[in-house]
Write a protein that holds these residues in place. Structure first.
Motif, PDB file in Angstrom:
ATOM      1  N   ILE A 103      27.046 -44.236  25.886  1.00 37.94           N
ATOM      2  CA  ILE A 103      27.802 -45.438  25.576  1.00 37.94           C
ATOM      3  C   ILE A 103      26.961 -46.687  25.784  1.00 37.94           C
ATOM      4  N   SER A 104      26.162 -46.685  26.843  1.00 39.67           N
ATOM      5  CA  SER A 104      25.369 -47.877  27.135  1.00 39.67           C
ATOM      6  C   SER A 104      24.079 -47.510  27.838  1.00 39.67           C
ATOM      7  N   ASP A 111      20.605 -49.734  29.859  1.00 35.99           N
ATOM      8  CA  ASP A 111      19.955 -50.983  30.252  1.00 35.99           C
ATOM      9  C   ASP A 111      18.447 -50.776  30.265  1.00 35.99           C
ATOM     10  N   THR A 153      18.467 -56.335  22.099  1.00 38.00           N
ATOM     11  CA  THR A 153      19.817 -56.123  22.617  1.00 38.00           C
ATOM     12  C   THR A 153      20.776 -55.994  21.434  1.00 38.00           C
ATOM     13  N   VAL A 186      23.794 -52.842  19.467  1.00 40.01           N
ATOM     14  CA  VAL A 186      24.411 -51.528  19.466  1.00 40.01           C
ATOM     15  C   VAL A 186      23.644 -50.660  18.472  1.00 40.01           C
ATOM     16  N   GLN A 205      30.864 -44.552  18.426  1.00 39.46           N
ATOM     17  CA  GLN A 205      30.912 -45.720  19.314  1.00 39.46           C
ATOM     18  C   GLN A 205      29.565 -46.416  19.417  1.00 39.46           C
ATOM     19  N   THR A 212      25.509 -46.790  20.954  1.00 42.36           N
ATOM     20  CA  THR A 212      24.945 -47.055  22.278  1.00 42.36           C
ATOM     21  C   THR A 212      24.648 -48.539  22.385  1.00 42.36           C
ATOM     22  N   THR A 213      25.267 -49.174  23.360  1.00 38.79           N
ATOM     23  CA  THR A 213      24.990 -50.592  23.589  1.00 38.79           C
ATOM     24  C   THR A 213      23.768 -50.712  24.480  1.00 38.79           C
ATOM     25  N   LEU A 214      22.705 -51.250  23.938  1.00 43.77           N
ATOM     26  CA  LEU A 214      21.469 -51.449  24.682  1.00 43.77           C
ATOM     27  C   LEU A 214      21.406 -52.898  25.152  1.00 43.77           C
ATOM     28  N   GLN A 215      21.277 -53.068  26.445  1.00 50.15           N
ATOM     29  CA  GLN A 215      21.127 -54.395  27.031  1.00 50.15           C
ATOM     30  C   GLN A 215      19.715 -54.512  27.576  1.00 50.15           C
TER      31      GLN A 215
END
Lengths: 112, 111
Positions: B8-9, B11, B83, B85, B103, B105-108
Motif C-alpha cells: 500500500i505504501s 517510504d 513521490t 502512486v 490501490q 503503492t504510495t511512494l513518499q
C-alpha cells in the motif's frame, strides 16, 4: 494542441441535474475509456469504447451514459447526478503499445 | 484480467534506489506487465512495460523472473519529485485494452 483534453476541469452541480463531461483526443486512437477515482482509491472503469458507435460497460456503469459519434470525442453523461458520483473523472485513450493508455487531466465533479 | 498485489505504501529518502514488488500469480501467457505513475491531481502516466526478464528506460527498470508471477519496479536514485502512486497492472493484447487499476503503492520520498 495534440493530446487528450477534458472539460470542464471543475464542476459543481446539484443532485438530480444532468451533467456531461467532455473528452477529446487528437491521435485518432480507437479505444477510449472513462474512469472515476474516489479519494484514496484507485481508478475504476466506467465505460469504454472500441471505436465510433461501439461502447461497452466497465466495472461501475450504473448512472452513466456514453456516446461516441466521432472517433475523437467520448462524452460521459450523468443523467441524474447523485452525491455518490462526486469524484474525479479521467478520460483515456489507448496508444499503439500494449496496455499503454494516455490520460487526460481529469474533471473534478462535486454533487451537492 | 489477472489480479495484482502490491504494498500500500513505501517510504524512501532522496538518492536511494526504490524497489516496488508486485505479485501476479494468475498471470496469463499473453499478459504484459505494465506500471503507471500518478502524481497528485493528475492522471496516471505509463512508465514501463515488459513481458519477461529485464526492461530499462530513462525512468525505471522492470525486473521479471522466469515464472512471471511477480515483478519489481526499480527507481534509481529517487528524488522528491518521484513521490507518487505507482500502479502495477497485467493484461495482454486480447483484453480489448481494458486495464484494472488496484490501490497502487504510495511512494513518499523524504529529503
Amino acid at each position: 494542441d495534440a493530446g487528450i483534453t477534458q472539460s470542464p476541469r471543475y464542476k459543481i452541480t446539484e443532485t438530480g441535474r444532468q451533467v456531461t463531461l467532455m473528452c477529446h483526443q487528437t491521435w485518432s486512437h480507437s479505444y477510449m475509456f472513462w474512469y472515476r477515482q474516489d479519494l484514496g482509491h484507485g481508478l475504476r472503469l466506467i465505460y469504454y469504447s472500441a471505436a465510433a458507435d461501439i461502447t461497452d460497460k466497465g466495472e461501475v456503469p450504473d448512472g452513466y451514459v456514453v456516446s461516441r459519434s466521432k472517433t475523437e470525442n467520448f462524452p460521459l453523461t450523468l443523467e441524474s447526478a447523485t452525491r455518490s458520483q462526486t469524484s474525479v473523472y479521467f478520460c483515456a485513450s489507448h496508444g499503439p503499445s500494449y496496455n499503454e493508455q494516455f490520460f487526460g487531466p481529469g474533471t473534478r465533479l462535486t454533487v451537492l | 484480467l489477472a489480479k495484482t498485489t502490491q504494498p500500500i505504501s513505501m517510504d524512501s529518502y532522496e538518492g536511494q534506489e526504490v524497489n516496488i514488488t508486485c505479485s501476479h500469480n494468475n498471470i496469463a501467457t499473453n499478459d504484459y506487465i505494465t506500471w503507471y505513475q500518478q502524481f497528485p491531481s493528475q492522471g496516471p502516466r505509463f512508465i514501463i512495460q515488459g513481458y519477461k526478464t529485464k526492461v530499462t528506460n530513462e525512468v525505471a527498470s522492470l525486473f521479471i523472473p522466469a515464472d512471471r508471477k511477480s515483478s519489481t519496479l526499480s527507481l534509481p536514485r529517487v528524488s522528491l519529485s518521484d513521490t507518487a502512486v505507482y500502479y502495477c497492472l497485467v493484461g495482454g493484447s486480447s483484453n480489448t485494452g481494458k486495464l484494472i487499476f488496484g490501490q497502487g503503492t504510495t511512494l513518499q520520498v523524504k529529503p
